[in-house]
Design a protein around this motif. Structure first.
Motif, PDB file in Angstrom:
ATOM      1  N   ASN A  93      -5.749  -1.468   0.016  1.00  0.00           N
ATOM      2  CA  ASN A  93      -7.196  -1.292   0.042  1.00  0.00           C
ATOM      3  C   ASN A  93      -7.791  -1.740  -1.287  1.00  0.00           C
ATOM      4  O   ASN A  93      -8.441  -0.979  -1.981  1.00  0.00           O
ATOM      5  CB  ASN A  93      -7.554   0.170   0.314  1.00  0.00           C
ATOM      6  N   SER A 101      -0.390   1.958   0.756  1.00  0.00           N
ATOM      7  CA  SER A 101       0.040   3.049   1.619  1.00  0.00           C
ATOM      8  C   SER A 101       0.718   2.506   2.864  1.00  0.00           C
ATOM      9  O   SER A 101       0.629   1.322   3.183  1.00  0.00           O
ATOM     10  CB  SER A 101      -1.148   3.943   1.988  1.00  0.00           C
ATOM     11  N   VAL A 115      -3.992  -4.059   6.563  1.00  0.00           N
ATOM     12  CA  VAL A 115      -2.546  -4.065   6.763  1.00  0.00           C
ATOM     13  C   VAL A 115      -2.062  -5.491   6.536  1.00  0.00           C
ATOM     14  O   VAL A 115      -2.468  -6.412   7.238  1.00  0.00           O
ATOM     15  CB  VAL A 115      -2.171  -3.581   8.178  1.00  0.00           C
ATOM     16  N   PHE A 144      -0.446  -1.068   3.945  1.00  0.00           N
ATOM     17  CA  PHE A 144      -1.894  -1.173   3.805  1.00  0.00           C
ATOM     18  C   PHE A 144      -2.286  -1.271   2.336  1.00  0.00           C
ATOM     19  O   PHE A 144      -1.839  -0.471   1.513  1.00  0.00           O
ATOM     20  CB  PHE A 144      -2.558   0.058   4.431  1.00  0.00           C
ATOM     21  N   THR A 157       3.845  -5.738   8.672  1.00  0.00           N
ATOM     22  CA  THR A 157       4.245  -4.714   9.631  1.00  0.00           C
ATOM     23  C   THR A 157       5.752  -4.720   9.793  1.00  0.00           C
ATOM     24  O   THR A 157       6.422  -5.719   9.526  1.00  0.00           O
ATOM     25  CB  THR A 157       3.580  -4.937  11.007  1.00  0.00           C
ATOM     26  N   GLU A 217       8.172   1.668   3.883  1.00  0.00           N
ATOM     27  CA  GLU A 217       8.343   2.646   2.793  1.00  0.00           C
ATOM     28  C   GLU A 217       9.111   2.018   1.634  1.00  0.00           C
ATOM     29  O   GLU A 217       8.826   2.284   0.462  1.00  0.00           O
ATOM     30  CB  GLU A 217       9.053   3.902   3.289  1.00  0.00           C
ATOM     31  N   GLN A 261       9.239   1.871   9.816  1.00  0.00           N
ATOM     32  CA  GLN A 261       8.790   2.777   8.763  1.00  0.00           C
ATOM     33  C   GLN A 261       9.643   2.616   7.504  1.00  0.00           C
ATOM     34  O   GLN A 261       9.128   2.581   6.392  1.00  0.00           O
ATOM     35  CB  GLN A 261       8.842   4.226   9.246  1.00  0.00           C
ATOM     36  N   TRP A 296       4.904   0.205  11.899  1.00  0.00           N
ATOM     37  CA  TRP A 296       4.277   0.722  10.697  1.00  0.00           C
ATOM     38  C   TRP A 296       3.728  -0.440   9.896  1.00  0.00           C
ATOM     39  O   TRP A 296       4.238  -1.564   9.981  1.00  0.00           O
ATOM     40  CB  TRP A 296       5.301   1.509   9.876  1.00  0.00           C
ATOM     41  N   ARG A 353       6.645  -0.129  -0.191  1.00  0.00           N
ATOM     42  CA  ARG A 353       5.710   0.715  -0.952  1.00  0.00           C
ATOM     43  C   ARG A 353       6.380   1.224  -2.225  1.00  0.00           C
ATOM     44  O   ARG A 353       5.777   1.244  -3.289  1.00  0.00           O
ATOM     45  CB  ARG A 353       5.211   1.879  -0.114  1.00  0.00           C
ATOM     46  N   LEU A 376       1.092   3.106   6.983  1.00  0.00           N
ATOM     47  CA  LEU A 376       0.397   3.701   8.117  1.00  0.00           C
ATOM     48  C   LEU A 376       1.138   3.407   9.411  1.00  0.00           C
ATOM     49  O   LEU A 376       1.645   2.305   9.600  1.00  0.00           O
ATOM     50  CB  LEU A 376      -1.011   3.119   8.250  1.00  0.00           C
ATOM     51  N   LYS A 377       1.155   4.389  10.311  1.00  0.00           N
ATOM     52  CA  LYS A 377       1.701   4.139  11.651  1.00  0.00           C
ATOM     53  C   LYS A 377       0.613   3.471  12.470  1.00  0.00           C
ATOM     54  O   LYS A 377      -0.526   3.919  12.503  1.00  0.00           O
ATOM     55  CB  LYS A 377       2.143   5.442  12.316  1.00  0.00           C
ATOM     56  N   LEU A 378       0.970   2.371  13.120  1.00  0.00           N
ATOM     57  CA  LEU A 378       0.013   1.591  13.902  1.00  0.00           C
ATOM     58  C   LEU A 378       0.148   1.908  15.367  1.00  0.00           C
ATOM     59  O   LEU A 378       1.222   2.293  15.850  1.00  0.00           O
ATOM     60  CB  LEU A 378       0.229   0.101  13.657  1.00  0.00           C
TER      61      LEU A 378
END
Length: 99
Positions: free
Chosen positions: A32, A90, A66, A30, A69, A76, A72, A27, A79, A92-94
């Motif tokens: 932006n 956010s 990203v 990310f 890594t 989380e 999850q 995961w 985040r 994201l699953k990679l």
């Protein structure tokens, strides 16, 4: 003894972390946004993950994208910590299973 990683405040051995990644995938955290106000996020990450200035500089170059890594749960957790900044972050699953 091997290096451990922290998940929700608990150190886990690399073998267990690798097993989690093999089962659940990699995961990514990310971001932006590349505004100057991102320094708050990098300050929090530096403190939370005990990163050097060189490591933070390397992470900064990945924005937008990203930046970190892991499992999850790890992403989380970060985040959640960064949610106080009101910046768009956010998880994201990679596709790639390496981290």
């Amino acid at each position: 003894m091997g290096k451990t990683n922290e998940v929700d405040g608990v150190d886990i051995p690399p073998e267990l972390r690798n097993a989690i990644i093999n089962q659940e995938g990699v995961w990514g955290l990310f971001i932006n946004n590349s505004e100057n106000s991102m320094s708050v996020i990098f300050s929090i990450l530096r403190k939370e993950l005990n990163l050097s200035l060189a490591e933070i500089a390397s992470i900064r170059k990945k924005v937008p994208g990203v930046i970190l890594t892991g499992t999850q749960i790890e992403m989380e957790r970060l985040r959640g910590i960064l949610s106080s900044t009101n910046m768009p972050v956010s998880v994201l699953k990679l596709e790639d299973k390496t981290c």
